[in-house]
Structures are given as structure tokens and as C-alpha cells.
Write an enzyme that holds these catalytic residues in place. Structure first.
Site, PDB file in Angstrom:
ATOM      1  N   ARG A  97      12.803  13.420   3.677  1.00 40.96           N
ATOM      2  CA  ARG A  97      11.679  12.206   3.160  1.00 40.96           C
ATOM      3  C   ARG A  97      11.593  12.676   1.735  1.00 40.96           C
ATOM      4  O   ARG A  97      11.664  11.462   1.393  1.00 40.96           O
ATOM      5  CB  ARG A  97      10.359  13.167   3.512  1.00 40.96           C
ATOM      6  CG  ARG A  97       9.106  11.702   3.182  1.00 40.96           C
ATOM      7  CD  ARG A  97       7.816  12.421   3.983  1.00 40.96           C
ATOM      8  NE  ARG A  97       8.062  12.786   4.806  1.00 40.96           N
ATOM      9  CZ  ARG A  97       7.410  14.875   4.980  1.00 40.96           C
ATOM     10  NH1 ARG A  97       7.429  14.898   3.583  1.00 40.96           N
ATOM     11  NH2 ARG A  97       6.993  15.159   5.321  1.00 40.96           N
ATOM     12  N   TYR A 148       2.111  -9.916  -9.068  1.00 44.01           N
ATOM     13  CA  TYR A 148       2.248  -9.814  -7.599  1.00 44.01           C
ATOM     14  C   TYR A 148       0.877  -9.846  -6.960  1.00 44.01           C
ATOM     15  O   TYR A 148       0.115  -8.712  -7.250  1.00 44.01           O
ATOM     16  CB  TYR A 148       2.849  -9.132  -7.112  1.00 44.01           C
ATOM     17  CG  TYR A 148       3.731  -9.230  -5.359  1.00 44.01           C
ATOM     18  CD1 TYR A 148       3.503 -10.348  -4.698  1.00 44.01           C
ATOM     19  CD2 TYR A 148       3.345  -7.865  -4.801  1.00 44.01           C
ATOM     20  CE1 TYR A 148       3.271  -9.824  -3.312  1.00 44.01           C
ATOM     21  CE2 TYR A 148       4.033  -7.913  -3.648  1.00 44.01           C
ATOM     22  CZ  TYR A 148       3.591  -8.925  -2.889  1.00 44.01           C
ATOM     23  OH  TYR A 148       3.604  -9.134  -1.644  1.00 44.01           O
ATOM     24  N   ASP A 161       7.071  -4.050 -14.175  1.00 37.40           N
ATOM     25  CA  ASP A 161       7.634  -4.708 -13.280  1.00 37.40           C
ATOM     26  C   ASP A 161       8.649  -5.345 -13.430  1.00 37.40           C
ATOM     27  O   ASP A 161       8.595  -6.569 -14.279  1.00 37.40           O
ATOM     28  CB  ASP A 161       6.682  -4.667 -12.010  1.00 37.40           C
ATOM     29  CG  ASP A 161       7.137  -5.100 -11.183  1.00 37.40           C
ATOM     30  OD1 ASP A 161       8.104  -6.236 -10.725  1.00 37.40           O
ATOM     31  OD2 ASP A 161       6.629  -5.561 -10.013  1.00 37.40           O
ATOM     32  N   LYS A 180      14.219  -8.152  -3.434  1.00 36.30           N
ATOM     33  CA  LYS A 180      14.959  -8.652  -4.095  1.00 36.30           C
ATOM     34  C   LYS A 180      16.199  -9.335  -4.102  1.00 36.30           C
ATOM     35  O   LYS A 180      16.959  -8.737  -3.923  1.00 36.30           O
ATOM     36  CB  LYS A 180      13.949  -9.512  -5.314  1.00 36.30           C
ATOM     37  CG  LYS A 180      12.353  -9.287  -4.689  1.00 36.30           C
ATOM     38  CD  LYS A 180      11.627  -9.922  -3.301  1.00 36.30           C
ATOM     39  CE  LYS A 180      10.606  -9.511  -2.829  1.00 36.30           C
ATOM     40  NZ  LYS A 180      10.100  -8.405  -2.928  1.00 36.30           N
TER      41      LYS A 180
HETATM   42  C1  3LM Z   1       6.898 -12.121  -3.399  1.00 37.11           C
HETATM   43  N1  3LM Z   1       6.897 -10.365  -3.792  1.00 37.11           N
HETATM   44  O1  3LM Z   1       7.536 -13.277  -2.473  1.00 37.11           O
HETATM   45  P1  3LM Z   1       8.589  -4.932  -1.434  1.00 37.11           P
HETATM   46  N2  3LM Z   1       6.855  -6.295  -7.878  1.00 37.11           N
HETATM   47  C2  3LM Z   1       6.824  -7.120  -7.729  1.00 37.11           C
HETATM   48  C3  3LM Z   1       6.847  -8.355  -6.657  1.00 37.11           C
HETATM   49  O2  3LM Z   1       7.378  -9.728  -6.903  1.00 37.11           O
HETATM   50  C4  3LM Z   1       6.734  -7.686  -5.364  1.00 37.11           C
HETATM   51  C5  3LM Z   1       6.784  -6.644  -4.914  1.00 37.11           C
HETATM   52  C6  3LM Z   1       6.855  -5.793  -6.754  1.00 37.11           C
HETATM   53  C7  3LM Z   1       7.211 -10.805  -2.534  1.00 37.11           C
HETATM   54  C8  3LM Z   1       7.303 -10.407  -1.229  1.00 37.11           C
HETATM   55  S1  3LM Z   1       5.130 -11.594  -0.292  1.00 37.11           S
HETATM   56  C9  3LM Z   1       4.433 -11.687   1.624  1.00 37.11           C
HETATM   57  C10 3LM Z   1       7.015 -11.254  -0.181  1.00 37.11           C
HETATM   58  C11 3LM Z   1       6.959  -8.784  -8.697  1.00 37.11           C
HETATM   59  C12 3LM Z   1       6.945  -8.326  -3.691  1.00 37.11           C
HETATM   60  C13 3LM Z   1       6.478  -5.643  -3.854  1.00 37.11           C
HETATM   61  O3  3LM Z   1       6.874  -4.462  -1.203  1.00 37.11           O
HETATM   62  O4  3LM Z   1       9.851  -4.386  -1.428  1.00 37.11           O
HETATM   63  O5  3LM Z   1       7.689  -6.586  -1.137  1.00 37.11           O
HETATM   64  O6  3LM Z   1       7.802  -5.600  -2.811  1.00 37.11           O
HETATM   65  O7  3LM Z   1       6.614 -12.503  -4.448  1.00 37.11           O
END
Ligand code: 3LM
Length: 405
Positions: A64, A117, A189, A214
Site C-alpha cells: 500500500r 480544477y 499543481d 495527463k
Molecule cells: C480535466 N482534470 O479534464 P485525476 N489537477 C489538475 C487536473 O486537471 C486534474 C486533476 C488534478 C481533468 C480530469 S474531469 C472529470 C477529468 C490540474 C484532472 C485530478 O484525479 O488524475 O483526474 O487528476 O480537467
């Protein structure tokens, strides 16, 4: 790690992304690092197990919190971001929430940029408040507003630059200097820029968080998150936020896929950036596009922030489709090559509508207050041939204009 002739020469970004921390001779000569697909680890003796649990000896106990495939990924990303150490988690939200849960406590105050986000916004304004942590959302492009907010005690600042969804830029060095003077942490971020284009730790940030879903993964086939920074902080996040507060463990297989993605990160970002620059310029000349947001084309103070902290504009372009939601929808629905989808940083070009998708969590009133308009469209430029993306944009703009009442 492979040696170059000159031992003082620091290897380049891609060389480190491909080789750092792995010697094939430690794994039967295997060119690619093994996937340690295991949930638990055996102890030589009960005494050795007890020493591992007591932290008196380094090693692996249970999957974990630690796995060798993850450890290689953590080492590589820490190096590429210029940080001491990293911790990998199951998603970007896993990384961000584990960071906050680990480093904050009830009664603390966070200062965050108002444009983040949608689910980071939800964590700050809904999740953390349930546990007595307050967030003040401010406009961090205005350093006077940051200084004013910093007059009251705070534990951390949090922002994205470029920010999701409108790609505005925040001065990392200036904001982290204000936070450091008050003994507060700066958490950035860096998902949109990636360490290819921007390394926030070099500008004073304490921690960098990523949605590795991403660009780092890069192929739209996984979810993952990473936190990079001072070893004492990443250790806190691993031993608290990851171990028992979120349990958001990254699987060894997914860690391997991100290691694969990192090998081409610099190449991909270069191509994303080249295409996005052409597309941003093309959109600027379109009659139905009211405004185009692209970091490398920023003006005024934002331009000097861009020059100081970024080495390229990246793969995202946002723009305002003049005339509001209906016309914007018609344009997006007319695209044939470009997919309508959230997420970003993939080989496929993706288009999405922040007001009803990624930033729906803000609610209409907050979006209006913070300038996330109904006409705003976010475009993640993929790795298809640039001319094909432009052709699709041209035909969709024409179709939307033709159908306009
Ligand atoms: C998006 N974003 O389409 P995950 N920090 C940033 C992000 O853009 C995101 C996260 C953290 C998108 C996801 S929206 C339903 C889909 C700047 C995610 C969060 O938990 O790996 O998705 O990251 O903008």
C-alpha cells in the site's frame, strides 16, 4: 545508470527520463524495469520484520505504501522536477487530497487561487471544510491580493499555473516568497506545464502535485498522481495521507506505464507545443472566436511571468466562442476528428466545455464570479498531424457559422 564521458556533465531531461535509477544488470539484463506485481514482501526473520516496522531498517513491507516499480517512478519524477523525493498515488485527486490531509489540521487556513480544477475546488470548499480547514479563494494573478490575504495566518497556498481551464499564469517565485516569509507551504499543481516546461521547485515551491493521468502517462490509458518535494514532506504524505487516510495506492503496472510515458515526455511536449502554438494563432484570426488563451501568447504582466517560469506554451489552448453556449455547442458537435471528452495530454485531441463538465462543481454563480464563462472551451491539442486538426477546426467553425440563426 549509464555514464557519460564527462562525470560533471548533468545529463539532459530525456536521458534522465529514460535511464535514471535503473541498471539492467540488476534485473537479468532486462532493458525495461521489472513490474514488481506483489502486494506483500517476505521478511528474513521476525526480528527483521519488526525492524522494518519500527523504521530501523530500510526495505519493503506491504504494497500500500511502497513498491520498487513505484520507487523508480518516484525517483525519476523527483529528479525531473528538481525535488528531493516523490510519492506516487492512484490519481491526481489522490495525490492532492493525501497532501492536504497529511499536512493540514483543523483550524488551519489555506489560500488558493480561484481558478483550479473543479474537483480541487470541491476538495477545498467542501471536503476540507467538513474537518475545520478553511480556504480563501483569491485572485493570485494579483500579488497585492495575495499579500492582503497573507496578513491573517495561513498554513499553505495552493494554485495551478497554467490554471485549468483558462490557462492563466501565476508568479510562482513571488507567491512562494510571500508564503515562505509566513512559514506557510507553497503547493503548485504542475499538471498542465509538466517539468519539461516548468519546474516550480526551482522557483521556490515546496511541493509539486501532478495528475499523471495527463501528460506524464500521455496516452489516455491510466489514472495516477504524484507529489514531489522535500523528503520530510513526501514522507509525511506517504506515511499518513497514503497509508491510512486515503489508501490511494498506485498499482505497479500503472507505475510501469508512467515510466514508459516519461521516456517520450519531452518529445511529446515539444510536438504538443508546436501544434498548439499554430492552432492558437489560427484561432486568434477567427471571427467567431472572441478571445484565445495560450500561455506563450500572454500579454502584459502575464507575459513576463511566462518568460520567467515557462520555456514553452504547452499543449492546451482555451478560447471564448463568441455568442454563448448554443453556438459553442454547435461548433463542438460539428467536430469529426477531435473527440468531445474531458481529460487532456493524450495523443488524441480532446475538446470539452468547462462550464458544464470539468468546472460544473463550481456552480453557476461561482463560475460567473470567477470568470469561467459559458462560452469558454478547452482544447487539448493531441499528437495528430497539425494540418488535420486545423482542417477539422475549419470545417466545424464553418458548419457552426452556417447553422447560426
Ligand atoms: C480535466 N482534470 O479534464 P485525476 N489537477 C489538475 C487536473 O486537471 C486534474 C486533476 C488534478 C481533468 C480530469 S474531469 C472529470 C477529468 C490540474 C484532472 C485530478 O484525479 O488524475 O483526474 O487528476 O480537467
Amino acid at each position: 545508470m549509464t555514464e557519460t564521458g564527462n562525470r560533471n556533465h548533468r545529463q539532459g531531461f530525456s536521458t534522465r527520463a529514460i535511464h535514471l535509477g535503473y541498471d539492467p544488470q540488476t534485473a537479468h539484463g532486462a532493458l525495461t524495469p521489472p513490474i514488481y506485481q506483489t502486494s506483500t514482501y517476505t521478511f528474513e526473520s521476525v526480528e527483521q520484520g519488526a525492524q522494518l516496522f519500527a523504521g530501523e531498517r530500510d526495505g519493503y513491507i506491504y504494497g500500500r505504501t511502497k513498491n520498487p516499480t513505484q520507487a523508480l517512478l518516484e525517483q525519476r519524477l523527483a529528479d525531473l522536477e528538481g525535488g528531493e523525493a516523490a510519492v506516487a498515488l492512484a490519481s491526481g485527486m489522490g495525490a492532492i487530497s493525501a497532501t492536504f490531509w497529511s499536512l493540514l489540521k483543523a483550524g488551519d487556513r489555506v489560500i488558493a487561487d480561484k481558478i483550479v480544477y473543479g474537483n480541487s475546488y470541491a476538495l477545498l470548499t467542501k471536503g476540507l471544510t467538513k474537518f475545520g480547514i478553511r480556504t480563501d479563494l483569491i485572485d493570485m494573478t494579483d500579488l497585492e491580493a495575495v499579500r492582503k490575504a497573507a496578513r491573517e495566518p495561513f498554513a499553505a497556498v495552493f494554485f495551478e499555473t497554467p490554471a485549468n481551464p483558462n490557462l492563466r499564469l501565476i508568479d510562482i517565485a513571488a507567491v512562494s516568497a510571500i508564503a515562505r516569509a509566513r512559514n506557510a507551504l507553497t503547493i503548485v499543481d504542475n499538471t498542465f506545464a509538466t517539468p519539461v516546461l516548468q519546474r516550480p521547485i526551482e522557483h521556490g515551491a515546496d511541493l509539486v502535485v501532478h495528475s499523471a493521468t495527463k501528460y506524464l502517462g500521455g496516452h489516455g490509458d491510466l489514472l495516477a498522481g504524484l507529489v514531489v518535494g522535500k523528503a520530510e514532506l513526501t514522507k509525511e504524505i506517504r506515511m499518513h495521507g497514503l497509508r491510512y487516510m486515503t489508501g490511494a495506492t498506485l498499482s505497479p503496472l500503472v507505475a510501469f506505464l508512467i515510466l514508459r510515458g516519461l521516456k517520450t515526455l519531452e518529445l511529446r511536449i515539444r510536438q504538443h507545443t508546436a501544434s498548439a502554438t499554430e492552432i492558437a494563432r489560427f484561432l486568434l484570426g477567427q471571427p467567431h472566436i472572441a478571445d484565445v488563451h495560450y500561455p506563450a501568447l500572454a500579454k502584459g504582466e502575464a507575459k513576463s511571468v511566462y518568460t520567467r517560469q515557462m520555456s514553452g506554451g504547452g499543449g492546451l489552448v482555451s478560447f471564448e466562442y463568441g455568442g454563448g453556449l448554443e453556438k459553442a455547442r454547435r461548433f463542438m458537435n460539428s467536430l469529426r476528428l477531435v473527440h468531445r471528452a474531458v481529460s487532456l495530454g493524450d495523443a488524441e485531441t480532446l475538446i470539452q466545455h468547462p462550464a458544464t463538465m470539468t468546472h460544473a462543481a463550481y456552480g453557476a454563480e461561482e463560475r460567473a464570479r470567477h470568470g469561467i464563462t459559458d462560452g469558454l472551451i478547452r482544447f487539448s491539442v493531441g499528437l495528430e498531424n497539425t494540418e488535420d486538426i486545423l482542417d477539422d477546426l475549419r470545417q466545424a467553425l464553418d458548419a457552426a457559422a452556417r447553422d447560426a440563426p
